[in-house]
Design a protein around this motif. Structure first.
Motif, PDB file in Angstrom:
ATOM      1  N   ALA A  71       0.822  -1.213   0.000  1.00 56.22           N
ATOM      2  CA  ALA A  71       0.000   0.000   0.000  1.00 56.22           C
ATOM      3  C   ALA A  71       0.856   1.263   0.000  1.00 56.22           C
ATOM      4  O   ALA A  71       0.452   2.293  -0.554  1.00 56.22           O
ATOM      5  N   ILE A  72       2.044   1.189   0.591  1.00 59.26           N
ATOM      6  CA  ILE A  72       2.914   2.377   0.618  1.00 59.26           C
ATOM      7  C   ILE A  72       4.111   2.220  -0.332  1.00 59.26           C
ATOM      8  O   ILE A  72       5.094   2.976  -0.220  1.00 59.26           O
ATOM      9  N   GLU A  73       4.022   1.248  -1.222  1.00 58.28           N
ATOM     10  CA  GLU A  73       5.035   1.049  -2.261  1.00 58.28           C
ATOM     11  C   GLU A  73       6.430   0.839  -1.664  1.00 58.28           C
ATOM     12  O   GLU A  73       7.428   1.374  -2.141  1.00 58.28           O
ATOM     13  N   LEU A  74       6.479   0.035  -0.609  1.00 60.48           N
ATOM     14  CA  LEU A  74       7.727  -0.212   0.101  1.00 60.48           C
ATOM     15  C   LEU A  74       8.253  -1.597  -0.266  1.00 60.48           C
ATOM     16  O   LEU A  74       7.669  -2.611   0.097  1.00 60.48           O
ATOM     17  N   GLU A  75       9.349  -1.631  -0.980  1.00 64.10           N
ATOM     18  CA  GLU A  75       9.920  -2.903  -1.418  1.00 64.10           C
ATOM     19  C   GLU A  75      10.916  -3.467  -0.412  1.00 64.10           C
ATOM     20  O   GLU A  75      11.084  -4.666  -0.284  1.00 64.10           O
ATOM     21  N   LYS A  76      11.600  -2.572   0.305  1.00 64.17           N
ATOM     22  CA  LYS A  76      12.613  -2.984   1.273  1.00 64.17           C
ATOM     23  C   LYS A  76      12.407  -2.193   2.556  1.00 64.17           C
ATOM     24  O   LYS A  76      12.183  -0.984   2.524  1.00 64.17           O
ATOM     25  N   LEU A  77      12.481  -2.878   3.703  1.00 63.23           N
ATOM     26  CA  LEU A  77      12.261  -2.196   4.975  1.00 63.23           C
ATOM     27  C   LEU A  77      13.483  -1.380   5.384  1.00 63.23           C
ATOM     28  O   LEU A  77      14.619  -1.853   5.270  1.00 63.23           O
ATOM     29  N   PRO A  78      13.282  -0.148   5.874  1.00 61.91           N
ATOM     30  CA  PRO A  78      14.417   0.639   6.373  1.00 61.91           C
ATOM     31  C   PRO A  78      14.888   0.101   7.721  1.00 61.91           C
ATOM     32  O   PRO A  78      14.186  -0.660   8.387  1.00 61.91           O
ATOM     33  N   SER A  79      16.042   0.517   8.139  1.00 58.27           N
ATOM     34  CA  SER A  79      16.556   0.125   9.446  1.00 58.27           C
ATOM     35  C   SER A  79      15.947   1.039  10.512  1.00 58.27           C
ATOM     36  O   SER A  79      15.456   2.128  10.202  1.00 58.27           O
ATOM     37  N   PRO A  80      15.965   0.640  11.776  1.00 62.65           N
ATOM     38  CA  PRO A  80      15.460   1.524  12.845  1.00 62.65           C
ATOM     39  C   PRO A  80      16.174   2.878  12.871  1.00 62.65           C
ATOM     40  O   PRO A  80      15.545   3.899  13.139  1.00 62.65           O
ATOM     41  N   LEU A  81      17.478   2.896  12.577  1.00 60.57           N
ATOM     42  CA  LEU A  81      18.217   4.151  12.567  1.00 60.57           C
ATOM     43  C   LEU A  81      17.720   5.086  11.463  1.00 60.57           C
ATOM     44  O   LEU A  81      17.641   6.308  11.651  1.00 60.57           O
ATOM     45  N   THR A  82      17.351   4.517  10.317  1.00 61.14           N
ATOM     46  CA  THR A  82      16.826   5.331   9.218  1.00 61.14           C
ATOM     47  C   THR A  82      15.528   6.016   9.625  1.00 61.14           C
ATOM     48  O   THR A  82      15.321   7.204   9.352  1.00 61.14           O
ATOM     49  N   LEU A  83      14.646   5.276  10.292  1.00 60.04           N
ATOM     50  CA  LEU A  83      13.389   5.868  10.750  1.00 60.04           C
ATOM     51  C   LEU A  83      13.627   6.925  11.817  1.00 60.04           C
ATOM     52  O   LEU A  83      12.958   7.958  11.851  1.00 60.04           O
ATOM     53  N   CYS A  84      14.591   6.666  12.698  1.00 62.72           N
ATOM     54  CA  CYS A  84      14.919   7.631  13.749  1.00 62.72           C
ATOM     55  C   CYS A  84      15.425   8.936  13.131  1.00 62.72           C
ATOM     56  O   CYS A  84      15.032  10.034  13.544  1.00 62.72           O
ATOM     57  N   LYS A  85      16.272   8.837  12.111  1.00 64.48           N
ATOM     58  CA  LYS A  85      16.779  10.031  11.434  1.00 64.48           C
ATOM     59  C   LYS A  85      15.668  10.753  10.680  1.00 64.48           C
ATOM     60  O   LYS A  85      15.649  11.990  10.610  1.00 64.48           O
ATOM     61  N   ALA A  86      14.726   9.992  10.113  1.00 61.26           N
ATOM     62  CA  ALA A  86      13.598  10.612   9.415  1.00 61.26           C
ATOM     63  C   ALA A  86      12.730  11.397  10.392  1.00 61.26           C
ATOM     64  O   ALA A  86      12.237  12.485  10.063  1.00 61.26           O
ATOM     65  N   PHE A  87      12.553  10.865  11.591  1.00 57.24           N
ATOM     66  CA  PHE A  87      11.783  11.570  12.625  1.00 57.24           C
ATOM     67  C   PHE A  87      12.457  12.882  12.997  1.00 57.24           C
ATOM     68  O   PHE A  87      11.793  13.901  13.201  1.00 57.24           O
ATOM     69  N   ASN A  88      13.781  12.880  13.060  1.00 59.12           N
ATOM     70  CA  ASN A  88      14.516  14.109  13.369  1.00 59.12           C
ATOM     71  C   ASN A  88      14.421  15.107  12.221  1.00 59.12           C
ATOM     72  O   ASN A  88      14.392  16.323  12.439  1.00 59.12           O
ATOM     73  N   ARG A  89      14.365  14.592  10.982  1.00 57.20           N
ATOM     74  CA  ARG A  89      14.414  15.457   9.798  1.00 57.20           C
ATOM     75  C   ARG A  89      13.079  16.133   9.510  1.00 57.20           C
ATOM     76  O   ARG A  89      13.051  17.264   9.021  1.00 57.20           O
ATOM     77  N   LEU A  90      11.981  15.445   9.811  1.00 59.40           N
ATOM     78  CA  LEU A  90      10.656  16.001   9.498  1.00 59.40           C
ATOM     79  C   LEU A  90      10.296  17.082  10.522  1.00 59.40           C
ATOM     80  O   LEU A  90      10.089  16.786  11.705  1.00 59.40           O
ATOM     81  N   ASP A  91      10.239  18.326  10.078  1.00 59.35           N
ATOM     82  CA  ASP A  91      10.001  19.457  10.962  1.00 59.35           C
ATOM     83  C   ASP A  91       8.593  19.448  11.546  1.00 59.35           C
ATOM     84  O   ASP A  91       7.679  18.818  11.021  1.00 59.35           O
ATOM     85  N   MET A  92       8.429  20.212  12.612  1.00 56.10           N
ATOM     86  CA  MET A  92       7.117  20.375  13.235  1.00 56.10           C
ATOM     87  C   MET A  92       6.123  20.966  12.236  1.00 56.10           C
ATOM     88  O   MET A  92       4.928  20.633  12.258  1.00 56.10           O
ATOM     89  N   ALA A  93       6.601  21.835  11.345  1.00 57.36           N
ATOM     90  CA  ALA A  93       5.720  22.456  10.350  1.00 57.36           C
ATOM     91  C   ALA A  93       5.066  21.408   9.456  1.00 57.36           C
ATOM     92  O   ALA A  93       3.895  21.544   9.073  1.00 57.36           O
ATOM     93  N   VAL A  94       5.802  20.337   9.123  1.00 56.68           N
ATOM     94  CA  VAL A  94       5.248  19.267   8.279  1.00 56.68           C
ATOM     95  C   VAL A  94       4.103  18.571   9.006  1.00 56.68           C
ATOM     96  O   VAL A  94       3.032  18.331   8.423  1.00 56.68           O
TER      97      VAL A  94
END
Length: 273
Positions: A71-94
């Motif tokens: 459903a989200i077009e995800l072929e390969k799962l990211p690592s926990p560190l990748t998700l953690c960095k994405a959480f840091n990168r996505l601003d409050m404005a988003v």
């Protein structure tokens, strides 16, 4: 073999993915490695808060969920560190934009209520903190809730004990187009708030501090009217704590603010389903 029905989780993921596509670009910058999109990161972070899980637990479950990955077009799962960095990168404005878009999924009527509640900044048990005589700092979370759909229109989060009369004006100014009638308890009894609401063409229904018999009469007249709808805000506060926990997992204050905004965004999508 009969096709399996679409689960609530699948519909939640599809709705979140649709809103993420409307809110942000596909990649964070032109220098991105383009292994995963921001849309996929957003949809993976929301179920983490929704289930109050860790990154590893969330990704471990997704291994056994091919329909969710499709459903989200995800072929390969990211690592926990990748998700953690994405959480840091996505601003409050988003996340605020996503929260704004999620409100449109619900049948709001412009009758809103404001109220504050506390969230613990630690996961230590109440029994342990009492025995060890520890003081756990709390976040003060002020929610602006539509009383018809129980949709969270906006929120204000602070790490200090800021009075309600200081937080309400910013919420009113940010949501003038969504509000027609404004409910508040005695903690928001401030002439500046009433004046601001009238300037923005809102009708403030706020209880008075009872210093005079006239104040008691005004409050009694409010109770006889539609003021009882204000309790919907307390219902939403209770629902957030029951579903997502009365604490935040993040350790830094700016992450805690984002985590609570994701919880409000998730709450709205759940209500729309």
């Amino acid at each position: 073999m009969q096709a399996l029905p679409r689960s609530r989780l699948l519909r939640f993921v599809e709705q979140g993915f649709h809103l993420a596509r409307r809110a942000v670009a596909r990649y964070s910058s032109k220098f991105s490695k383009r292994r995963y999109t921001l849309h996929q990161h957003i949809v993976l972070l929301c179920p983490k808060v929704r289930k109050n899980a860790t990154y590893r637990t969330l990704l471990d479950e997704r291994i056994e969920m091919p329909r969710i990955r499709r459903a989200i077009e995800l072929e390969k799962l990211p690592s926990p560190l990748t998700l953690c960095k994405a959480f840091n990168r996505l601003d409050m404005a988003v996340w605020r934009v996503l929260l704004h878009l999620s409100v449109a999924l619900l049948p709001t009527n412009g009758v809103v209520s404001i109220d504050a509640s506390g969230f613990d900044r630690s996961r230590a048990s109440k029994h342990y903190t009492k025995r060890a005589r520890l003081t756990i700092q709390r976040l003060k979370v002020t929610l602006l809730v539509d009383t018809r759909a129980n949709a969270i229109l906006d929120l204000h989060v602070t790490t200090i004990r800021k009075h309600g009369s200081k937080t309400a004006p910013s919420l009113i100014k940010r949501n003038t187009g969504k509000v027609a009638i404004f409910f508040g308890d005695k903690g928001y009894d401030d002439q500046k708030i009433r004046a601001l609401a009238r300037e923005e063409n809102l009708r403030p229904l706020i209880k008075h501090q009872e210093f005079l018999s006239l104040h008691k009469a005004w409050n009694a007249r409010l109770d006889a009217g539609p003021y009882g709808q204000r309790s919907q805000n307390e219902t939403v506060n209770s629902r957030l704590k029951l579903k997502f926990g009365a604490f935040v997992r993040s350790r830094r204050w700016w992450k805690q603010f984002r985590e609570l905004t994701i919880a409000c965004f998730t709450h709205n999508i759940d209500r729309s389903l």
